[in-house]
Motif scaffolding. Structure first.
Motif, short mmCIF file in Angstrom:
data_model
loop_
_atom_site.label_atom_id
_atom_site.label_comp_id
_atom_site.label_asym_id
_atom_site.label_seq_id
_atom_site.Cartn_x
_atom_site.Cartn_y
_atom_site.Cartn_z
N TYR A 59 0.82 -1.21 0.00
CA TYR A 59 0.00 0.00 0.00
C TYR A 59 0.86 1.27 0.00
N PHE A 60 2.09 1.15 0.47
CA PHE A 60 2.99 2.30 0.57
C PHE A 60 4.08 2.30 -0.48
N GLU A 61 4.11 1.27 -1.33
CA GLU A 61 5.21 1.13 -2.27
C GLU A 61 5.28 2.27 -3.28
N ARG A 62 4.18 2.63 -3.89
CA ARG A 62 4.21 3.66 -4.92
C ARG A 62 4.69 5.00 -4.36
N ILE A 63 4.16 5.41 -3.23
CA ILE A 63 4.57 6.70 -2.65
C ILE A 63 6.02 6.64 -2.19
N THR A 64 6.44 5.51 -1.64
CA THR A 64 7.82 5.38 -1.18
C THR A 64 8.79 5.44 -2.35
N ARG A 65 8.50 4.71 -3.41
CA ARG A 65 9.36 4.75 -4.60
C ARG A 65 9.41 6.17 -5.19
N HIS A 66 8.28 6.86 -5.17
CA HIS A 66 8.24 8.24 -5.66
C HIS A 66 9.13 9.13 -4.80
N MET A 67 9.07 8.97 -3.50
CA MET A 67 9.90 9.76 -2.60
C MET A 67 11.38 9.44 -2.79
N LEU A 68 11.72 8.15 -2.95
CA LEU A 68 13.11 7.76 -3.13
C LEU A 68 13.68 8.29 -4.44
N ALA A 69 12.81 8.52 -5.43
CA ALA A 69 13.24 9.05 -6.72
C ALA A 69 13.35 10.58 -6.70
N GLY A 70 13.12 11.19 -5.55
CA GLY A 70 13.26 12.64 -5.43
C GLY A 70 11.95 13.38 -5.38
N GLY A 71 10.84 12.67 -5.39
CA GLY A 71 9.54 13.32 -5.39
C GLY A 71 9.05 13.66 -4.00
N VAL A 72 9.86 14.39 -3.27
CA VAL A 72 9.49 14.77 -1.91
C VAL A 72 10.05 16.17 -1.63
N ARG A 73 9.24 17.00 -0.97
CA ARG A 73 9.70 18.34 -0.57
C ARG A 73 9.96 18.31 0.92
#
Length: 91
Positions: A59-73
């Protein structure tokens, strides 16, 4: 983030991101936490429990992968190694 999430995030003075080395460690970390809660060694965690946790973290994989790829402020990022130890200071 938009809408209520943006309003919520704006209430913080800073956001810290403890960056895992990759999503592949997340299941092991979660299993270690669960084993600690159950009072058993990580290797003694029942296979069924590990399988349940694997489903849970999906359930958290997509958001976590997005964050690890730099998609986090965030204000600060601390890179962690596989043992959850910082390998770099705040960035």
């Amino acid at each position: 983030m938009a809408g209520p999430y943006a309003t919520f995030a704006d209430r913080f003075d800073a956001l810290l991101f403890l960056r895992a080395p990759g999503f592949d460690v997340v299941l092991d970390w979660r299993c270690q936490q669960e084993a600690d809660l159950l009072g058993v060694a990580p290797d003694d965690l029942p296979h069924e429990e590990r399988r349940r946790l694997a489903g849970f973290i999906q359930y958290f994989e997509r958001i976590t992968r997005h964050m690890l790829a730099g998609g986090v402020r965030v204000s600060l990022t601390v890179q962690l190694d596989r043992n959850r130890q910082p390998v770099s200071g705040p960035q």
